[in-house]
Design a protein around this motif. Sequence first.
Motif, PDB file in Angstrom:
ATOM      1  N   ALA A 265      12.513  30.169  17.694  1.00 31.34           N
ATOM      2  CA  ALA A 265      11.908  28.888  18.063  1.00 31.34           C
ATOM      3  C   ALA A 265      12.762  28.191  19.122  1.00 31.34           C
ATOM      4  O   ALA A 265      13.990  28.167  19.016  1.00 31.34           O
ATOM      5  N   PRO A 266      12.148  27.625  20.159  1.00 29.84           N
ATOM      6  CA  PRO A 266      12.916  26.902  21.174  1.00 29.84           C
ATOM      7  C   PRO A 266      13.478  25.614  20.591  1.00 29.84           C
ATOM      8  O   PRO A 266      12.943  25.058  19.630  1.00 29.84           O
ATOM      9  N   SER A 267      14.554  25.124  21.175  1.00 30.86           N
ATOM     10  CA  SER A 267      15.168  23.883  20.692  1.00 30.86           C
ATOM     11  C   SER A 267      14.250  22.697  20.994  1.00 30.86           C
ATOM     12  O   SER A 267      13.398  22.762  21.889  1.00 30.86           O
ATOM     13  N   GLN A 268      14.446  21.608  20.252  1.00 30.91           N
ATOM     14  CA  GLN A 268      13.650  20.405  20.486  1.00 30.91           C
ATOM     15  C   GLN A 268      13.898  19.858  21.895  1.00 30.91           C
ATOM     16  O   GLN A 268      12.974  19.348  22.538  1.00 30.91           O
ATOM     17  N   LEU A 269      15.135  19.969  22.390  1.00 35.32           N
ATOM     18  CA  LEU A 269      15.448  19.500  23.742  1.00 35.32           C
ATOM     19  C   LEU A 269      14.684  20.303  24.785  1.00 35.32           C
ATOM     20  O   LEU A 269      14.159  19.748  25.756  1.00 35.32           O
ATOM     21  N   LYS A 270      14.613  21.617  24.581  1.00 34.51           N
ATOM     22  CA  LYS A 270      13.905  22.472  25.512  1.00 34.51           C
ATOM     23  C   LYS A 270      12.409  22.148  25.531  1.00 34.51           C
ATOM     24  O   LYS A 270      11.782  22.064  26.587  1.00 34.51           O
ATOM     25  N   ILE A 271      11.843  21.965  24.343  1.00 33.57           N
ATOM     26  CA  ILE A 271      10.427  21.628  24.234  1.00 33.57           C
ATOM     27  C   ILE A 271      10.149  20.297  24.933  1.00 33.57           C
ATOM     28  O   ILE A 271       9.215  20.169  25.734  1.00 33.57           O
ATOM     29  N   ALA A 272      10.989  19.288  24.644  1.00 29.33           N
ATOM     30  CA  ALA A 272      10.790  17.964  25.246  1.00 29.33           C
ATOM     31  C   ALA A 272      10.939  18.014  26.759  1.00 29.33           C
ATOM     32  O   ALA A 272      10.212  17.331  27.491  1.00 29.33           O
ATOM     33  N   SER A 273      11.876  18.844  27.255  1.00 22.56           N
ATOM     34  CA  SER A 273      12.087  18.960  28.705  1.00 22.56           C
ATOM     35  C   SER A 273      10.869  19.555  29.390  1.00 22.56           C
ATOM     36  O   SER A 273      10.447  19.084  30.464  1.00 22.56           O
ATOM     37  N   VAL A 274      10.287  20.591  28.780  1.00 25.71           N
ATOM     38  CA  VAL A 274       9.092  21.208  29.343  1.00 25.71           C
ATOM     39  C   VAL A 274       7.924  20.222  29.311  1.00 25.71           C
ATOM     40  O   VAL A 274       7.157  20.101  30.278  1.00 25.71           O
ATOM     41  N   GLN A 275       7.794  19.495  28.217  1.00 25.02           N
ATOM     42  CA  GLN A 275       6.718  18.507  28.112  1.00 25.02           C
ATOM     43  C   GLN A 275       6.883  17.395  29.143  1.00 25.02           C
ATOM     44  O   GLN A 275       5.904  16.961  29.766  1.00 25.02           O
TER      45      GLN A 275
END
Length: 326
Positions: A232-242
């Motif tokens: 699973a990708p990190s929450q920071l990575k997900i938020a950055s992509v979003q």
Amino acid sequence: MDSASGSASAAARRAQFGGPMEINWDKLDKSKFYVVGAGLFTGVTVALYPLSVVKTRIQVASKDVAEKNALSVFRGILRNDGVLGLYRGFGTVIIGAIPTRIIFLTALETTKVAAYKMVQPFGLSEATQAALANGIAGMIGSLSAQAVFIPIDVVSQKLMVQGYSGHASYNGGLDVVRKIVNADGIRGLYRGFGLSIMTYSPSSAVWWASYGSSQRLFWTLLNRGSENETVAPSQLKIASVQAAGGVVAGATASFITTPLDTIKTRLQVTKDQKTPSAVQVVKELVKNDGWLGFYRGLGPRFISTSAWGTSMILAYEYLKRLSAIE
């Protein structure tokens, strides 16, 4: 279930529901989603509302008004009205925002699921599927919310520009409503309805289509291949992509729809007793400013659309995680 079928299921879920960590509508606690969402989106609105005031004033300024760039308008508001001047019409917007958001988000999420199912049989790429499904959902969500949103938009914009560039002054939102109804009847609250539909629905469609497809492309660039499907990708990575998707979506939507937004805004806040037609507004813009007049307020609208979109999508995705049913 073996590893191959598990990987296939994971890929299918990502393809269907919009990328890593996407939470489908039927997996949300609706009560929590609506209640917490009202608080989150109100906070975002408080932070970004001044951008809308500045953008609106630039779009309606007459030819003889010197303040035609965002910074001068911002300074002028602070000089004449103080910080509260940046929040003219805010109360009206907040009152209307809650039902509008509920209608929009419900229509958006339910339509998105149906749209993904509709486009899947065509064998399109994930980015294209995301663009089509999100675009359809964004347009339907916007259309569903317009009946509530348009009167709020008309009233709030009149409050935003009151006393500016020759526009009338009012004693709050109810005074605006009373004067509009006395002059034009209930239909006056829906002034520019057709153009609003033509502006907000395509803008919403373009925004959500760009957001959905750009997320897919960003994840591809970040090499989220089959070998990493179980990580699973990190929450920071997900938020950055979003967040990056929100900026791309804001830039795309603002460039495409600013001309219609300028015409619509001028039509809704006209100073004339007789409501001008859209054609008359277009002719006046071309006469006074040339074709570039249609892009009045593009800078603030780009910043506003990107900032609103990025903030809203981060709040929205966070809200979905908070509201997920365990």
